[in-house]
Scaffold this motif. Structure first.
Motif, PDB file in Angstrom:
ATOM      1  N   LEU A  77       0.768  -1.444   0.049  1.00 16.11           N
ATOM      2  CA  LEU A  77       0.239   0.041   0.122  1.00 16.11           C
ATOM      3  C   LEU A  77       1.645   1.356  -0.250  1.00 16.11           C
ATOM      4  CD1 LEU A  77      -3.017  -0.980   2.564  1.00 16.11           C
ATOM      5  CD2 LEU A  77      -3.054  -0.571   0.111  1.00 16.11           C
ATOM      6  N   LEU A  78       2.365   0.484  -0.015  1.00 12.69           N
ATOM      7  CA  LEU A  78       3.232   2.325  -0.150  1.00 12.69           C
ATOM      8  C   LEU A  78       2.231   3.366  -1.242  1.00 12.69           C
ATOM      9  CD1 LEU A  78       5.175   3.426   1.444  1.00 12.69           C
ATOM     10  CD2 LEU A  78       6.843   2.870  -0.282  1.00 12.69           C
ATOM     11  N   ARG A  79       2.817   2.473  -2.019  1.00 16.58           N
ATOM     12  CA  ARG A  79       2.251   3.033  -3.394  1.00 16.58           C
ATOM     13  C   ARG A  79       0.980   4.318  -3.716  1.00 16.58           C
ATOM     14  NH1 ARG A  79      -0.152   0.352  -7.416  1.00 16.58           N
ATOM     15  NH2 ARG A  79       1.391   1.551  -9.280  1.00 16.58           N
ATOM     16  N   TRP A  80       0.094   3.921  -2.829  1.00 11.32           N
ATOM     17  CA  TRP A  80      -1.441   4.352  -2.155  1.00 11.32           C
ATOM     18  C   TRP A  80      -0.840   6.157  -1.393  1.00 11.32           C
ATOM     19  CZ3 TRP A  80      -6.244   3.375  -5.126  1.00 11.32           C
ATOM     20  CH2 TRP A  80      -5.894   2.131  -5.565  1.00 11.32           C
ATOM     21  N   ARG A  81       0.399   6.073  -0.400  1.00 12.07           N
ATOM     22  CA  ARG A  81      -0.295   6.253   0.831  1.00 12.07           C
ATOM     23  C   ARG A  81      -0.298   8.377   0.426  1.00 12.07           C
ATOM     24  NH1 ARG A  81       5.069   6.143   4.005  1.00 12.07           N
ATOM     25  NH2 ARG A  81       4.667   3.674   4.498  1.00 12.07           N
ATOM     26  N   ARG A  82       0.144   8.769  -0.399  1.00 12.66           N
ATOM     27  CA  ARG A  82       0.253  10.189  -1.340  1.00 12.66           C
ATOM     28  C   ARG A  82      -0.809  10.225  -1.353  1.00 12.66           C
ATOM     29  NH1 ARG A  82       3.382  14.418  -3.295  1.00 12.66           N
ATOM     30  NH2 ARG A  82       5.784  13.363  -3.742  1.00 12.66           N
ATOM     31  N   ALA A  83      -1.874   9.836  -1.942  1.00 10.01           N
ATOM     32  CA  ALA A  83      -3.221   9.240  -2.924  1.00 10.01           C
ATOM     33  C   ALA A  83      -4.291   9.015  -1.250  1.00 10.01           C
ATOM     34  CB  ALA A  83      -3.213   8.618  -3.826  1.00 10.01           C
ATOM     35  N   LEU A  84      -3.993   9.065  -0.708  1.00 12.76           N
ATOM     36  CA  LEU A  84      -4.407   8.190   0.767  1.00 12.76           C
ATOM     37  C   LEU A  84      -4.605  10.144   1.332  1.00 12.76           C
ATOM     38  CD1 LEU A  84      -4.399   4.439   1.579  1.00 12.76           C
ATOM     39  CD2 LEU A  84      -6.307   5.886   1.008  1.00 12.76           C
ATOM     40  N   TRP A  85      -3.292   9.888   2.316  1.00  9.17           N
ATOM     41  CA  TRP A  85      -2.986  11.886   2.709  1.00  9.17           C
ATOM     42  C   TRP A  85      -4.080  12.533   2.144  1.00  9.17           C
ATOM     43  CZ3 TRP A  85      -2.433  12.474   7.555  1.00  9.17           C
ATOM     44  CH2 TRP A  85      -1.318  11.662   8.125  1.00  9.17           C
ATOM     45  N   TYR A  86      -3.904  12.488   0.568  1.00  6.77           N
ATOM     46  CA  TYR A  86      -4.850  13.789  -0.469  1.00  6.77           C
ATOM     47  C   TYR A  86      -6.090  13.952  -0.177  1.00  6.77           C
ATOM     48  CZ  TYR A  86      -7.203  15.583  -3.816  1.00  6.77           C
ATOM     49  OH  TYR A  86      -8.941  16.817  -4.322  1.00  6.77           O
TER      50      TYR A  86
END
Length: 254
Positions: A104-113
């Protein structure tokens, strides 16, 4: 139109679209606000707030008979707020998991957004409601209440009680999720329109329910939508693809 994401499994997904017009976040916001202000002026000039509220009030027998209706007040008001909170909880869980799971690391920026956009939108609308005093339709003498109508930019008599009906707080529980458009544009571009539909659909559903109850005018909901959209666009430009313009898909030939 074909959408794809970066083939690299280690890099964060990026929007890659064909035949799209590129707009920076600030250009997109400028166009949005120009259209919105023109719409608000038209609503004020045509008195559409009152025309629509008049129709709804007369339809209910010159009363807000649906104010306590189980569908509107129970399911769509209280239940809608809970639904938005549950969705927010899922985003928080996914965000926490992205700090633990390499998958899920690659989704972290989008989830923070997504977390910041939804939270900022709902908080901003709630804060403005406490700062701006404006009546609900059911407060007004025109609709069986006791207070006169005072426009948003009009001087308010000191002896009138404070009310908090602007902008539409409950609609923000739905419209805040327009951020899903940019979330999916950054991760799974083929789902971006579905994400936008979810946000607009929930906001419209919650907003119409409140208008039927006499809690808000049409313009209250539109201001909420514009505030949520503004925050979503601004944060997308900052957190998702700051090094390139946002890919705003426009109809071919537009």
């Amino acid at each position: 139109m074909t959408d794809s994401v970066s083939p690299s499994s280690n890099a964060a997904p990026r929007v890659v679209t064909a035949k799209t017009s590129q707009l920076t976040p600030w250009q997109l916001l400028a166009l949005s606000w120009c259209g919105f202000l023109a719409l608000v002026l038209a609503i004020a000039w045509l008195e559409l707030d009152f025309r629509l509220a008049d129709v709804l009030y007369r339809w209910q027998g010159d009363d807000w008979a649906l104010r306590e209706h189980i569908l509107l007040e129970g399911w769509l008001h209280r239940g809608g707020r809970q639904l938005s909170q549950w969705l927010g909880g899922l985003v928080i869980l996914a965000l926490l998991a992205s700090h633990v799971s390499p998958k899920l690391l690659r989704w972290r920026r989008a989830l923070w957004y997504l977390f910041l956009a939804v939270a900022s939108a709902t908080f901003s609308v709630a804060a403005i409601k406490q700062l701006v005093t404006m009546e609900c339709p059911w407060d007004l003498a025109r609709y069986g209440g006791k207070l006169p109508f005072i426009g948003l930019l009009e001087a308010r008599p000191a002896d009138l009680p404070d009310t908090a009906c602007f902008p539409a707080g409950h609609a923000s529980a739905g419209y805040a999720w327009v951020a899903l458009y940019f979330f999916f544009s950054f991760t799974l571009p083929r789902l971006r329109w579905a994400g936008l539909t979810i946000g607009l659909g929930l906001g419209l559903l919650f907003g119409v329910a409140q208008q039927l109850r006499g809690a808000h005018f049409l313009s209250h909901d539109l201001w909420t939508l514009m505030l949520c959209w503004t925050i979503s666009v601004a944060l997308a430009g900052w957190l998702l693809v700051p090094e390139q313009p946002i890919a705003a898909s426009l109809p071919e030939g537009a």
